[in-house]
Design a protein around this motif. Structure first.
Motif, PDB file in Angstrom:
ATOM      1  N   ALA A   1       0.826  -1.210   0.000  1.00 16.68           N
ATOM      2  CA  ALA A   1       0.000   0.000   0.000  1.00 16.68           C
ATOM      3  C   ALA A   1       0.860   1.259   0.000  1.00 16.68           C
ATOM      4  O   ALA A   1       0.560   2.239  -0.693  1.00 16.68           O
ATOM      5  CB  ALA A   1      -0.924  -0.010   1.219  1.00 16.68           C
ATOM      6  N   LEU A   2       1.938   1.246   0.755  1.00 17.16           N
ATOM      7  CA  LEU A   2       2.832   2.403   0.798  1.00 17.16           C
ATOM      8  C   LEU A   2       3.508   2.628  -0.550  1.00 17.16           C
ATOM      9  O   LEU A   2       3.699   3.769  -0.983  1.00 17.16           O
ATOM     10  CB  LEU A   2       3.879   2.212   1.893  1.00 17.16           C
ATOM     11  CG  LEU A   2       3.346   2.257   3.339  1.00 17.16           C
ATOM     12  CD1 LEU A   2       4.432   1.830   4.324  1.00 17.16           C
ATOM     13  CD2 LEU A   2       2.821   3.648   3.680  1.00 17.16           C
TER      14      LEU A   2
ATOM     15  N   ARG B   1       2.224   1.743  -3.486  1.00 15.53           N
ATOM     16  CA  ARG B   1       1.188   2.274  -4.381  1.00 15.53           C
ATOM     17  C   ARG B   1       0.966   3.746  -4.122  1.00 15.53           C
ATOM     18  O   ARG B   1       0.814   4.552  -5.052  1.00 15.53           O
ATOM     19  CB  ARG B   1      -0.124   1.510  -4.202  1.00 15.53           C
ATOM     20  CG  ARG B   1      -0.109   0.104  -4.787  1.00 15.53           C
ATOM     21  CD  ARG B   1      -1.526  -0.461  -4.930  1.00 15.53           C
ATOM     22  NE  ARG B   1      -2.190  -0.634  -3.645  1.00 15.53           N
ATOM     23  CZ  ARG B   1      -3.127   0.173  -3.174  1.00 15.53           C
ATOM     24  NH1 ARG B   1      -3.528   1.225  -3.869  1.00 15.53           N
ATOM     25  NH2 ARG B   1      -3.686  -0.071  -2.002  1.00 15.53           N
ATOM     26  N   ARG B   2       0.931   4.106  -2.859  1.00 13.65           N
ATOM     27  CA  ARG B   2       0.711   5.516  -2.512  1.00 13.65           C
ATOM     28  C   ARG B   2       1.844   6.399  -3.030  1.00 13.65           C
ATOM     29  O   ARG B   2       1.639   7.554  -3.406  1.00 13.65           O
ATOM     30  CB  ARG B   2       0.601   5.665  -0.994  1.00 13.65           C
ATOM     31  CG  ARG B   2       0.216   7.077  -0.555  1.00 13.65           C
ATOM     32  CD  ARG B   2       0.010   7.152   0.938  1.00 13.65           C
ATOM     33  NE  ARG B   2       1.250   6.973   1.671  1.00 13.65           N
ATOM     34  CZ  ARG B   2       1.334   7.031   2.994  1.00 13.65           C
ATOM     35  NH1 ARG B   2       0.241   7.199   3.719  1.00 13.65           N
ATOM     36  NH2 ARG B   2       2.498   6.876   3.588  1.00 13.65           N
TER      37      ARG B   2
ATOM     38  N   HIS C   1      -0.289  12.724  -1.876  1.00 12.60           N
ATOM     39  CA  HIS C   1      -1.218  11.600  -1.939  1.00 12.60           C
ATOM     40  C   HIS C   1      -2.457  11.938  -1.112  1.00 12.60           C
ATOM     41  O   HIS C   1      -2.482  12.872  -0.315  1.00 12.60           O
ATOM     42  CB  HIS C   1      -0.550  10.338  -1.373  1.00 12.60           C
ATOM     43  CG  HIS C   1      -0.089  10.489   0.044  1.00 12.60           C
ATOM     44  ND1 HIS C   1      -0.902  10.302   1.117  1.00 12.60           N
ATOM     45  CD2 HIS C   1       1.122  10.841   0.530  1.00 12.60           C
ATOM     46  CE1 HIS C   1      -0.219  10.521   2.232  1.00 12.60           C
ATOM     47  NE2 HIS C   1       1.000  10.834   1.913  1.00 12.60           N
TER      48      HIS C   1
ATOM     49  N   ALA D   1      -4.769   7.365   3.774  1.00 14.33           N
ATOM     50  CA  ALA D   1      -3.710   6.680   4.501  1.00 14.33           C
ATOM     51  C   ALA D   1      -4.047   5.207   4.573  1.00 14.33           C
ATOM     52  O   ALA D   1      -5.198   4.824   4.584  1.00 14.33           O
ATOM     53  CB  ALA D   1      -3.605   7.254   5.925  1.00 14.33           C
ATOM     54  N   PRO D   2      -3.005   4.336   4.564  1.00  7.99           N
ATOM     55  CA  PRO D   2      -3.300   2.911   4.604  1.00  7.99           C
ATOM     56  C   PRO D   2      -3.846   2.490   5.950  1.00  7.99           C
ATOM     57  O   PRO D   2      -3.413   2.975   6.989  1.00  7.99           O
ATOM     58  CB  PRO D   2      -1.912   2.283   4.339  1.00  7.99           C
ATOM     59  CG  PRO D   2      -0.930   3.306   4.778  1.00  7.99           C
ATOM     60  CD  PRO D   2      -1.578   4.637   4.537  1.00  7.99           C
TER      61      PRO D   2
ATOM     62  N   LEU E   1      -5.818   1.415   1.268  1.00  8.33           N
ATOM     63  CA  LEU E   1      -5.866   2.875   1.422  1.00  8.33           C
ATOM     64  C   LEU E   1      -7.296   3.294   1.683  1.00  8.33           C
ATOM     65  O   LEU E   1      -8.222   2.912   0.965  1.00  8.33           O
ATOM     66  CB  LEU E   1      -5.344   3.577   0.149  1.00  8.33           C
ATOM     67  CG  LEU E   1      -3.846   3.469  -0.074  1.00  8.33           C
ATOM     68  CD1 LEU E   1      -3.505   4.097  -1.409  1.00  8.33           C
ATOM     69  CD2 LEU E   1      -3.089   4.171   1.033  1.00  8.33           C
TER      70      LEU E   1
END
Length: 402
Positions: free
Chosen positions: A269-270, A272-273, A391, A394-395, A401
């Motif tokens: 996820a981080l 992707r963000r 962005h 937050a995940p 996310l």
């Protein structure tokens, strides 16, 4: 006039180790290791690779080298390195470049001492020496077979002075030679005028001439290579053994399940963000893989007999440079993908051949935080070179996310 130009002769043909200059040590092609060493050394203004091979040219250019195409007449087994150096200097002169100092590096030396190379360049630029070469101090007793028997070379057989009572001799390593260009052009040889040595550590002085040398260098890479920021534009992973611990539970109804890590989900996820594209490749077609990819919201391609081709197609579709992709694998069916990218990565429990091919061996096991560890390394590299992109959201705790 340019201060110092480094020239790396790297022809395509090699009988001792086929494809030698493109073989990998620590996950990096030998010619790229040489280019990076030259670019990192103080005092070198331009790095040139002299080659007759298209793939060597492509890879070396991607690492930041200028390419000089070497004619076939000086590309054979019997051609001296000096002929490639003279040709490269002539090509540079045609473009108005006349370096005061020439640094000759050999890609077959995978652990070039950057500091020693820079110091050698400085000494020749300052006029303190005309030719400086990499060497290891040695106190070894050498012997030679003759018609009369075995005799000592450079020592008296009847006297065995202690190591501390003997001045060292120096063994040439072949890693680099730094020369005054005018002197080299006149002598047509790397040793002339005031010759001196640049001492390097014996552990780094391996030169690859055989397959055994290559294996030894690969084993040393994890010890000698300095950690580098994992600066990539995309991540591609295997599934079993990377997102999982490579085991599966099978119910009495024949339903298979695997265990995944929430920490890995957060890492994905981080990434992707941060705008890092991700892809999962799998040899098998399995609903478990599809479900995990949907959960992580990443691309997935399954049922692949040739994962390397799928990797290249995906990269081409997105305009991504393979040299700036990290691939994470754990077994021998990942080797082609690992060889295709600039950042081959593996988990600690991987097959030995995979570990040997890796540029980065993670410390966390597959399915137990390996993906999160890689994500942290990538994000740290991005943070070091500038602010993260903006962005939204937050995940949450399972890596989604919100």
């Amino acid at each position: 006039m340019t201060g110092c130009v480094a020239v790396i002769p790297a022809r395509g043909g090699s009988k001792g180790v086929p494809g030698e200059n493109l073989r990998r040590v620590g996950g990096v092609p030998l010619v790229v290791r040489a280019v990076r060493a030259a670019r990192a050394a103080h005092g070198i203004d331009l790095v040139v690779v002299s080659t007759d091979d298209d793939e060597i040219a492509r890879v070396a250019a991607g690492a930041g080298a200028r390419i000089v195409r070497r004619p076939a007449g000086i590309s054979g087994d019997t051609a001296a390195s000096e002929s490639a150096l003279v040709h490269a200097l002539d090509e540079l002169a045609a473009d108005g470049l006349h370096p005061r100092v020439l640094a000759f590096l050999q890609a077959t030396s995978p652990f070039i001492d950057v500091d020693a190379l820079g110091e050698a360049v400085g000494r020749v630029l300052a006029g303190e020496a005309d030719s400086v070469f990499a060497a290891v101090p040695s106190h070894a007793f050498l012997w030679q077979r003759t018609a009369e028997g075995v005799t000592g070379v450079g020592h008296d057989m009847s006297s065995r002075p202690r190591r501390q009572d003997r001045d060292p001799q120096h063994r040439e390593t072949g890693a680099f030679y730094v020369m005054d260009t005018a002197g080299f052009t006149a002598a047509r040889h790397r040793f002339f005028g005031r010759v001196d040595v640049a001492e390097v550590l014996e552990l780094t002085a391996i030169e690859i001439d055989t397959a055994d040398d290559l294996a030894a260098a690969s084993a040393l890479a994890g010890l000698l290579d300095r950690p580098q920021p994992v600066d990539v534009d995309a991540v591609v992973t295997d599934f079993d053994g990377v997102h999982t611990d490579d085991t599966a539970a099978l119910s009495s109804a024949g339903v298979e399940s695997v265990t995944v890590s929430r920490s890995d989900g957060m890492g994905v996820a981080l990434l992707r963000r941060a705008g890092v594209p991700l892809l999962i490749l799998s040899t098998e077609t399995d609903p478990v893989v599809s479900a995990r990819a949907r959960k992580l919201r990443v691309d997935v391609r399954q049922g692949l007999e040739d994962k390397a081709t799928a990797l290249r197609e995906w990269a081409e579709e997105r305009g991504l440079d393979l040299g700036r992709i990290a691939y994470v694998g754990n077994d021998v069916n990942d080797l082609a993908c690992l060889e295709a990218v600039g950042w081959p990565v593996t988990v600690p429990e991987a097959h030995p051949d995979v570990r040997a091919a890796a540029r980065v061996v993670l410390t966390r096991p597959g399915g137990r935080g390996a993906v999160r560890e890689l994500a942290d390394l990538i994000l740290a590299a991005r943070a070091a070179r500038g602010p993260a992109p903006a962005h939204a959201g937050a995940p949450n705790d399972d890596g989604r996310l919100s």
